[in-house]
Design an enzyme around this catalytic site. Structure first.
Site, PDB file in Angstrom:
ATOM      1  N   GLU A   1       4.972  -3.659   9.123  1.00 55.94           N
ATOM      2  CA  GLU A   1       4.351  -2.933   7.722  1.00 55.94           C
ATOM      3  C   GLU A   1       3.420  -1.972   7.762  1.00 55.94           C
ATOM      4  OE1 GLU A   1       5.429  -2.076   5.114  1.00 55.94           O
ATOM      5  OE2 GLU A   1       5.476  -3.638   3.488  1.00 55.94           O
TER       6      GLU A   1
ATOM      7  N   ASP B   1       0.182  -7.059   0.316  1.00 54.40           N
ATOM      8  CA  ASP B   1      -0.870  -6.740  -0.609  1.00 54.40           C
ATOM      9  C   ASP B   1      -0.706  -8.366  -1.400  1.00 54.40           C
ATOM     10  OD1 ASP B   1      -2.591  -5.570  -2.615  1.00 54.40           O
ATOM     11  OD2 ASP B   1      -1.134  -4.757  -4.216  1.00 54.40           O
TER      12      ASP B   1
ATOM     13  N   PHE C   1      -7.150   0.996  -3.637  1.00 54.60           N
ATOM     14  CA  PHE C   1      -5.891   0.924  -3.311  1.00 54.60           C
ATOM     15  C   PHE C   1      -6.265   2.397  -2.261  1.00 54.60           C
ATOM     16  CE2 PHE C   1      -2.167   5.039  -4.101  1.00 54.60           C
ATOM     17  CZ  PHE C   1      -1.007   3.512  -4.183  1.00 54.60           C
TER      18      PHE C   1
ATOM     19  N   ARG D   1      -0.012  10.555   3.231  1.00 51.88           N
ATOM     20  CA  ARG D   1       0.882   9.639   4.117  1.00 51.88           C
ATOM     21  C   ARG D   1       0.370  10.364   4.978  1.00 51.88           C
ATOM     22  NH1 ARG D   1       4.375   6.825   2.192  1.00 51.88           N
ATOM     23  NH2 ARG D   1       6.249   7.582   0.294  1.00 51.88           N
TER      24      ARG D   1
HETATM   25  P1  5GP Z   1       3.322  -6.084  -1.720  1.00 46.79           P
HETATM   26  O1  5GP Z   1       4.948  -6.731  -1.844  1.00 46.79           O
HETATM   27  O2  5GP Z   1       2.618  -7.196  -0.440  1.00 46.79           O
HETATM   28  O3  5GP Z   1       2.657  -6.092  -3.237  1.00 46.79           O
HETATM   29  O4  5GP Z   1       3.395  -4.618  -1.502  1.00 46.79           O
HETATM   30  C1  5GP Z   1       3.696  -4.052  -0.062  1.00 46.79           C
HETATM   31  C2  5GP Z   1       3.877  -2.424  -0.559  1.00 46.79           C
HETATM   32  O5  5GP Z   1       3.370  -1.925  -1.079  1.00 46.79           O
HETATM   33  C3  5GP Z   1       2.840  -2.209   0.728  1.00 46.79           C
HETATM   34  O6  5GP Z   1       3.500  -2.040   2.220  1.00 46.79           O
HETATM   35  C4  5GP Z   1       2.181  -0.596   0.553  1.00 46.79           C
HETATM   36  O7  5GP Z   1       4.152   0.337   0.492  1.00 46.79           O
HETATM   37  C5  5GP Z   1       2.200  -1.174  -1.503  1.00 46.79           C
HETATM   38  N1  5GP Z   1       1.097  -0.772  -1.367  1.00 46.79           N
HETATM   39  C6  5GP Z   1      -0.096  -1.665  -1.643  1.00 46.79           C
HETATM   40  N2  5GP Z   1      -1.214  -1.696  -1.260  1.00 46.79           N
HETATM   41  C7  5GP Z   1      -1.030  -0.119  -1.405  1.00 46.79           C
HETATM   42  C8  5GP Z   1      -2.364   0.971  -1.396  1.00 46.79           C
HETATM   43  O8  5GP Z   1      -3.764   0.144  -2.047  1.00 46.79           O
HETATM   44  N3  5GP Z   1      -1.497   2.152  -1.349  1.00 46.79           N
HETATM   45  C9  5GP Z   1      -0.436   2.415  -1.137  1.00 46.79           C
HETATM   46  N4  5GP Z   1      -0.191   3.788  -1.019  1.00 46.79           N
HETATM   47  N5  5GP Z   1       0.280   1.354  -1.598  1.00 46.79           N
HETATM   48  C10 5GP Z   1       0.181   0.277  -1.394  1.00 46.79           C
END
Ligand code: 5GP
Length: 180
Positions: free
Chosen positions: A98, A102, A151, A164
């Site tokens: 991954e 987050d 972010f 990206r």
């Molecule tokens: P989680 O389910 O752990 O909250 O989120 C995971 C996914 O959320 C990451 O794989 C990513 O795609 C997206 N995400 C979480 N934080 C960020 C961030 O700061 N920037 C971006 N672009 N995507 C994020």
């Protein structure tokens, strides 16, 4: 694109060094085992491509695509499978690759799903980690670089489908969000 960046949080060199370190550990830990890397699209493909080429044992790989963010900067907490893997993982050692952990919701859901398919093991490898944002407890066996609760874009991560292809992990200038 460069004008949209506020700061570089993680450099190319730091990403490269961490990737090599994780690949070394993975190559040792999975020696003699059938390892399948599962990349989480879209963001995880950049890290997967880098990590895979540093792993020195044979590996199979596939991708899954899940939706949790849309193009907003807040997690909905809803994880939807958009593309599933094509390969059979029964009795195989699975490593989910991954871009960033987050809240942990995406990986918790994915791990549970893959565990229902009879793998020998399911573990997690991530390029980046925001531990302060965790909503669910999840074990990340191969942990990448810790970043603050901001972010970020680049190294596979997007904002509205853009950025990206930035080779570093960056924060965006506040005016980018104001223009939405
Ligand atoms: P989680 O389910 O752990 O909250 O989120 C995971 C996914 O959320 C990451 O794989 C990513 O795609 C997206 N995400 C979480 N934080 C960020 C961030 O700061 N920037 C971006 N672009 N995507 C994020």
């Amino acid at each position: 694109m460069r004008n949209d960046i506020e700061s570089i949080l993680v450099s190319k060199e730091a990403l490269n060094e961490k990737t090599k370190e994780l690949a070394r550990r993975i190559s040792q830990d999975y020696e003699g085992k059938e390892l399948v890397l599962i990349g989480v699209l879209k963001g995880g493909f950049v890290f997967l491509a880098d990590l895979m080429r540093e792993i020195t044992i044979p590996v199979d790989m596939d991708f899954m695509s899940v939706s949790s963010y849309g193009d907003s900067t807040k997690s909905s907490g809803v994880v939807r499978i958009i593309k599933d893997i094509d390969i059979n993982i029964t009795n195989k050692h699975v490593l989910i690759v991954e871009d960033l952990v987050d809240t942990g919701l995406t990986l918790k859901h994915l791990k549970e799903l893959l565990n229902t398919r009879g793998p020998a093991s399911v573990k997690i490898c991530t390029a980046l980690d925001k531990p302060s944002r965790r909503k669910v407890e999840i074990e990340v066996e191969y942990e990448g670089i810790e970043i603050p609760d901001e972010f970020v874009v680049g190294y596979g991560l997007d904002y509205g489908g853009k950025y990206r292809n930035l080779p570093e992990v960056c924060t965006l200038s506040p005016r980018i969000y104001e223009n939405r």
